[in-house]
Design a protein around this motif. Structure first.
Motif, PDB file in Angstrom:
ATOM      1  N   HIS A  42      49.103  43.736  44.227  1.00  0.00           N
ATOM      2  CA  HIS A  42      48.402  43.820  45.518  1.00  0.00           C
ATOM      3  C   HIS A  42      49.200  43.075  46.571  1.00  0.00           C
ATOM      4  N   LEU A  58      49.424  39.234  39.558  1.00  0.00           N
ATOM      5  CA  LEU A  58      48.803  38.031  38.999  1.00  0.00           C
ATOM      6  C   LEU A  58      48.344  38.274  37.560  1.00  0.00           C
ATOM      7  N   LYS A 112      45.476  35.349  45.558  1.00  0.00           N
ATOM      8  CA  LYS A 112      44.511  36.356  45.121  1.00  0.00           C
ATOM      9  C   LYS A 112      44.066  37.235  46.283  1.00  0.00           C
ATOM     10  N   GLU A 113      43.500  38.354  45.910  1.00  0.00           N
ATOM     11  CA  GLU A 113      42.895  39.244  46.905  1.00  0.00           C
ATOM     12  C   GLU A 113      41.514  38.657  47.208  1.00  0.00           C
ATOM     13  N   ILE A 171      30.200  41.385  36.654  1.00  0.00           N
ATOM     14  CA  ILE A 171      31.575  41.782  36.344  1.00  0.00           C
ATOM     15  C   ILE A 171      31.915  41.529  34.881  1.00  0.00           C
ATOM     16  N   ASN A 172      31.270  40.572  34.259  1.00  0.00           N
ATOM     17  CA  ASN A 172      31.626  40.323  32.852  1.00  0.00           C
ATOM     18  C   ASN A 172      31.140  41.418  31.917  1.00  0.00           C
ATOM     19  N   GLN A 173      30.325  42.307  32.414  1.00  0.00           N
ATOM     20  CA  GLN A 173      29.945  43.452  31.583  1.00  0.00           C
ATOM     21  C   GLN A 173      30.653  44.727  32.015  1.00  0.00           C
ATOM     22  N   ASN A 174      31.323  44.671  33.153  1.00  0.00           N
ATOM     23  CA  ASN A 174      31.909  45.898  33.682  1.00  0.00           C
ATOM     24  C   ASN A 174      33.427  45.867  33.849  1.00  0.00           C
ATOM     25  N   TRP A 175      33.983  44.692  33.857  1.00  0.00           N
ATOM     26  CA  TRP A 175      35.433  44.595  34.059  1.00  0.00           C
ATOM     27  C   TRP A 175      36.109  44.075  32.799  1.00  0.00           C
ATOM     28  N   SER A 176      37.349  44.512  32.635  1.00  0.00           N
ATOM     29  CA  SER A 176      38.111  43.942  31.535  1.00  0.00           C
ATOM     30  C   SER A 176      38.527  42.521  31.934  1.00  0.00           C
ATOM     31  N   TRP A 177      38.838  41.743  30.933  1.00  0.00           N
ATOM     32  CA  TRP A 177      39.024  40.311  31.140  1.00  0.00           C
ATOM     33  C   TRP A 177      40.161  40.001  32.116  1.00  0.00           C
ATOM     34  N   ASP A 178      41.235  40.771  32.034  1.00  0.00           N
ATOM     35  CA  ASP A 178      42.371  40.518  32.931  1.00  0.00           C
ATOM     36  C   ASP A 178      41.991  40.737  34.388  1.00  0.00           C
ATOM     37  N   LYS A 179      41.152  41.720  34.622  1.00  0.00           N
ATOM     38  CA  LYS A 179      40.740  42.004  35.999  1.00  0.00           C
ATOM     39  C   LYS A 179      39.870  40.860  36.527  1.00  0.00           C
ATOM     40  N   GLU A 239      47.308  41.827  29.168  1.00  0.00           N
ATOM     41  CA  GLU A 239      48.189  41.177  30.154  1.00  0.00           C
ATOM     42  C   GLU A 239      49.676  41.321  29.871  1.00  0.00           C
ATOM     43  N   ASN A 279      35.546  42.870  27.068  1.00  0.00           N
ATOM     44  CA  ASN A 279      35.509  44.292  27.427  1.00  0.00           C
ATOM     45  C   ASN A 279      36.890  44.907  27.290  1.00  0.00           C
ATOM     46  N   LEU A 281      40.041  37.802  35.509  1.00  0.00           N
ATOM     47  CA  LEU A 281      40.888  36.616  35.677  1.00  0.00           C
ATOM     48  C   LEU A 281      41.678  36.649  36.976  1.00  0.00           C
ATOM     49  N   ARG A 282      42.221  37.813  37.329  1.00  0.00           N
ATOM     50  CA  ARG A 282      43.060  37.808  38.530  1.00  0.00           C
ATOM     51  C   ARG A 282      42.254  38.013  39.800  1.00  0.00           C
ATOM     52  N   ASN A 287      41.693  31.271  33.409  1.00  0.00           N
ATOM     53  CA  ASN A 287      42.153  30.637  32.163  1.00  0.00           C
ATOM     54  C   ASN A 287      43.584  30.174  32.317  1.00  0.00           C
TER      55      ASN A 287
END
Lengths: 763, 763
Positions: B465, B476, A564-565, A579-587, B420, B72, A589-590, A486
């Motif tokens: 990271h 990031l 990025k990693e 990932i959209n059900q398991n990660w928070s949005w910031d994670k 964030e 999430n 995004l990055r 975003n």
């Protein structure tokens, strides 16, 4: 993955009742006629879990916008897909006891969507506590011949008794959306009248003032009947029809419904028209209407069918997708569009996303008359004023088409989407190119196309700015097709499509100047285009900044991507997916993970501008990081994989879209079908496996075939011809079924397709 | 700017009723005692526009989260500042006609907030349609001596008649928040009893189960009275007291209220305690309580006052800010914090933002006993578990403190902020340093500080990271203090504060190891800290990436900042300002304009680590682009401007904060006061104009004085001393009012401050 239906080439069959999966089954068994439609609900009362849903094209409600924090420019209201009055309902009583498959003992249940002939069929045996047993056979269809018409045949046979069967057909206007923001009622009653076997109910939407009138007419054959009672309420009408039935002898009840709206008729004549239409249907009778329905669907399949030999699942999948696309949109009304859930659910607001131009348009271009695709373009032309207002709201010039809409106004309210996912404008411009390139119908450009292109170009030109340090035009703060990023700077895809739009617009300007000089002058004057403006566009085209990585030679999705990693999705433990059900949005995004094709979407759209080497480099870089958590993603990867020779990957990606709903891959089909992504499986076969492109007015094919398949074939409507292309492991054959001789390019060789078959060996 | 009050050094005076600006006046006339407070509402009924608001510290309601699209990790509920039962109300009837300043003819109106002595005073003459005229004088205060107590004196003089005055004191629990998301009732009644002149009402918050009990006791002096009626409803209690009044002779009515909550007492004893407390107050009598209130405020000012000579507006502004800060928070309850609107309104959820650590803590450190600042730190220590959960929700280690909270849990739900805007963690670590550095109280570190620092460090360490290409650690997808940028990479401030936290934590670890080896072992064991972890922190510190522009030598706010269209705010036409009301969010984001200090915030926090040259370069680069649309911004610019010798700019920025509410600069004071930013005007004077810093345990000053001022002075509580610093254009004098001799550094020179005055010429 979850499969409650059986595999069949032309049908979707549920062989037992699934009370706990009934919403899923209802979604799958949805049926419509491009103008209205409904979920696979039962006609009779069902006290178990159900989502009753009937939807009428173009009838929406402006629900209040709900946000955490208001931003300037958000729409105050957004167009909600609206659950309409239920007009198919028939309550059934057996000796006074109401039939309810949730409480009765049900055997031999079967619910079956017939794709070949466009109807829903049910049969079951049901017994109540008193021991009364009946057999029922029900057929329902939404006529594709007469768009306002629905017909139902409800046959009941008393198995073990003589007694009274009661049919109580009704129209119920007291309906609500499941996801209303403020528990408001969306409808108010306008008019109702009911006499024996005929009834009319008119409801009006609040705020938008859409009037919807449904007229029903019913009959019973083969028995003496008695109409004993009439209910006439403001939002509900019904009849009560008692039939003295005899053991072993079926009673057949018919319900015809005609629906009219003030989108098509004057408000005063709605009831009259509906009564007339339902009267015509009644006169014609069920069998005649049903025959016409079956013929019409056969005719449609003649132009649109895809066959897969040796893989019944794939066969069912692709036919299901084609079937549901036509249930949603048949292209004869340029005010309608292709809602993401069609007439199968009410999640998401609005009926129009960029999905239409990016995914659905090529499907309709090839499987139907060109007026259908043209109507999709005219839909946007008709919304040009709203798109200009939208750009103005953001302080920009030209036109910004909405991310989501029903009426041309923006219906979405996340800033990162509404305000920043502006690449949609590029797809709308590209669709014009696509239509003209495919059909050769250049008349669209002076009539409609140029205005849209010019205003989109103006938008892009005001959205970029020249950065002196870089000596380039940059575009900051956008969201690309990959919504797992975003507010990024210089999204390659967006920059590329912006410059391409300017280039195409200038090309069209030159074309018009040459071919339609008078019209061009008129347009230039009306739009206030000056030479300086065109020169500025050229300057942008020549100096657009495209993020690029020297080391790997890939086009960078956006500035900073290499920070990025980077890792492959395969390195993730499966517990993280999706990932959209398991990660928070910031994670999300990055992370490097990509929701849907982004750079690759550009390589697909501007296919002819990039070399095979470039496609390979970018595909191998991005594909491992793409999680395909949008249903729109795999098809693009499939097409590119096919092009670069990654046959297995192409097939894997195809499978992900083709049976998305039939096998409930995303575990959300209960909310409705993923209509727009259904076009993706067709694209995968035709643009992907068969490598179809149109270049310089010629059809090109570079076919390959998935290992597991024996053959596949598809129909192509192209410039007055109907072609059938069949690919086997041995050969590709192209048959001309209608129209004049045609020259096509097959694996680089020009071949003339005469009225007879041509066939060349597979590569 | 809009000024409805008159300038006075110790008062805020409204000289006429402003029916159309009554909400603004109510905000300005708010009064509290750090534990509860209320807006400047009238006791008697007012049928005009009013926002009745009474608030009790730590009593909140978990309102449903409202968002456009769920992400999430969003909080399901968020802590809403809760409008509490109105316990100050007194309905007044004159010969049966109810007093209402909205309908009566009002003259000689005056509403006056006395800052010196902490009370609200009103007077007016009012006449009704029947020609009955009264004069009223009303005094109300929230006791800072006894935190549960409110006292009101309501004096009425019949001007032109003999007759009956009726007082109807009440407590009303039927209150709502103006901004509830779903129109829910937040309170339910628990207990109520009322007898003549004494009443108790207990209400309980839904979901959070806070019990609030208010007991009232009333009396009338100088007249025969008759209590004629008693209302006793579930959510409302009152008394009706009739007084036979004589023309020209004032009747004085007293209402005492004690408020108890289950935050402080057992639920069963709430009523009993409240009755006992209000009984004590009644016994003491209004005059004794009022004297104590005035003495206590005088005592407070002795330690906290700031004077400005020759500028009455500036004088009123700074005193108003100090006054309202103490009304909001007096530091004796570590469960409370400093809400952005204090007890003056209910907009925004939560009571605690990073404002507390970044802006308010230094104010309390210098103007009050160190236990107050220590309690602010302990507040965060007590929320460490919730902060760890919060980090875990985001898939990270350590502790992430919430952006907004009331109880330790996150209360905000915009992803770009909640997930964030993580720099808040840095301010919380920095506050520990600030406290220890200022007070010299290193015992805080082994007791509480190290645990918080270690968990914050862990968070940072898991949030960065290592990027191999850069050979650096990157961070990031963050939002910096400048919220006009979202989801950026490598925000200089955030990266810098992260590395600083790691560095400070390692320093504290070494200190503990040396000074408190036993406790250190205990902590290391409890926290599971291993050498590898500390080594990893060192590696991050040594290899953190800081965006920097070689050409200009400035620290870049974030990656890509130089791609923006750089321009000064002064180049914008004023119609664009404030941009947050005139531009869409995307335009704001991609513009160069800065909402509040970001890089400059870092240079302020880590002041001693940067050279004057660096400060100048960055100030001159960023200040012209800063629009200061956060009330927290100008003070930081003022402080840095003062440091680099930009005296005029320093003053300009000071003025922007000092009278923000008094002159309603942002046109939103009607919603409540901007409490936390009030500390900024104090910082501008003390850290800015006077250049106060604490280095190596010593107070440093480098004073300057704004041209328009004759002088200014402020009090400093520092390590057992009370100092008064006075700056004029001629000299700076430092007086030791309490405590032992002290050596300070004034303009670089070490000077001993004896019990007598020292004074040096101004620079």
């Amino acid at each position: 993955m979850e499969r409650i239906i059986e595999v069949d080439e032309w049908k979707v069959v549920e062989q037992e009742l699934h009370p706990e999966k009934n919403r899923l089954a209802e979604s799958l068994m949805s049926i419509g006629n491009g103008h209205m439609g409904m979920r696979g609900n039962f006609e009779e009362t069902y006290s178990g879990d159900t989502h009753e849903g009937t939807y009428i094209g173009g009838v929406y409600y402006p629900d209040k916008t709900r946000v955490g924090w208001w931003k300037n420019g958000y729409p105050e209201y957004f167009a909600k897909v609206l659950n309409a009055p239920n007009f198919t309902g028939i309550r059934i009583f057996v000796e006074g006891s109401e039939l309810d498959l949730n409480t009765w003992n049900v055997t031999n249940f079967r619910r079956e969507l017939n794709m070949k002939h466009g109807y829903l069929y049910r049969t079951f045996t049901a017994e109540n506590e008193e021991g009364h047993k009946i057999e029922a056979n029900i057929t329902r269809f939404f006529s594709i011949v007469s768009h306002s018409l629905v017909a139902i045949r409800y046959e009941i046979k008393p198995v073990n008794f003589d007694g009274t069967l009661t049919f109580q057909p009704y129209i119920n206007g007291d309906v609500r959306n499941e996801d209303a923001n403020y528990d408001e009622d969306f409808w108010e009653p306008v008019h109702h009248e009911v006499v024996d076997n005929v009834g009319v109910l008119s409801m009006r939407t609040r705020k938008t003032a859409f009037d919807v009138t449904a007229a029903m007419r019913t009959s019973v054959y083969g028995q003496e009947i008695q109409v004993t009672n009439t209910t006439d309420e403001e939002e509900y009408i019904d009849n009560t029809i008692e039939v003295a039935a005899t053991e072993g002898e079926p009673v057949t009840f018919y319900k015809y419904v005609a629906v009219t709206t003030n989108r098509d008729y004057e408000q005063e004549e709605l009831a009259e028209k509906a009564i007339a239409l339902v009267g015509d249907a009644f006169e014609a009778g069920f069998d005649e209407l049903f025959d016409a329905q079956q013929d019409a669907w056969e005719e449609r399949w003649k132009k649109a069918d895809v066959t897969v030999g040796g893989d019944a699942e794939a066969q069912q999948g692709i036919r299901y997708n084609i079937f549901q696309l036509y249930n949603t949109y048949d292209g004869d009304d340029p005010r309608l569009n292709i809602g993401p859930k069609g007439f199968t659910g009410e999640k998401y607001g609005g009926s129009t996303y960029w999905d239409t131009e990016a995914y659905c348009l090529p499907f309709y271009l090839s499987t139907a008359d060109p007026t259908i695709a043209r109507n999709l373009l005219i839909y946007r032309y008709n919304h040009l004023d709203e798109a200009k207002e939208n750009a103005q709201k953001l302080g920009l010039n030209g036109a910004l088409y909405p991310m989501v809409t029903m009426n041309g106004q923006e219906s979405h309210n996340e800033w990162e989407i509404t305000f920043e996912e502006i690449h949609r404008n590029g797809a709308i411009a590209h669709a014009i190119w696509n239509y003209v390139n495919y059909t050769g119908d250049a008349t669209y450009l002076p009539q409609y196309g140029f205005e849209v292109l010019a205003e989109i170009s103006r938008f892009w030109s005001s959205r970029v700015h020249f950065n002196a340090r870089k000596g380039k035009y940059v575009m900051l703060g956008v969201t690309g097709p990959n919504e797992y990023e975003n507010n990024v700077n210089n999204n390659w895809y967006t920059n590329r499509m912006a410059a391409w739009t300017l280039e195409y617009t200038l090309g069209v300007a030159r074309f018009l100047q040459r071919r339609y000089p008078g019209r061009y002058e008129e347009l230039v004057h009306a739009l206030g285009i000056r030479t300086e403006e065109l020169d500025h566009w050229k300057h942008i085209i020549n100096n657009m900044y495209y993020p690029y990585d020297e080391e790997t030679g890939v086009f960078l999705q956006q500035d900073g991507f290499m920070d990025k990693e980077l890792m492959a999705m395969s390195e993730l433990d499966s517990k993280h997916l999706p990932i959209n059900q398991n990660w928070s949005w910031d994670k999300i995004l990055r992370s490097c993970f990509i929701k849907q094709a982004d750079v690759l979407q550009g390589l697909y759209f501007l296919n002819h501008k990039y070399s095979l080497e470039e496609k390979k480099r970018n595909f191998y870089f991005y594909e491992p990081m793409t999680v395909h958590e949008s249903s729109l993603s795999p098809c693009v990867h499939s097409i590119l994989a096919a092009e670069i020779g990654e046959t297995e990957k192409a097939y894997e990606m195809y499978v992900r879209t083709a049976r998305l709903d039939l096998d409930n891959y995303n575990n959300d089909t209960e909310d409705g079908l993923h209509i727009t992504s259904m076009a993706g499986s067709w694209l995968s076969i035709v643009h992907g496996f068969a490598g179809m492109r149109v270049m310089n007015g010629s059809l090109n094919f570079t076919p390959m075939i998935p290992e597991d398949w024996d053959s596949y074939s598809f129909k192509i409507n192209f410039r007055g011809r109907l072609l059938k292309v069949t690919v086997t492991h041995e050969r590709t054959s192209i048959e001309l079924e209608e129209g004049n001789d045609l020259t096509v390019i097959l694996n680089g060789d020009m071949l003339k397709v005469p009225r007879a078959l041509i066939a060349v060996p597979s590569m």
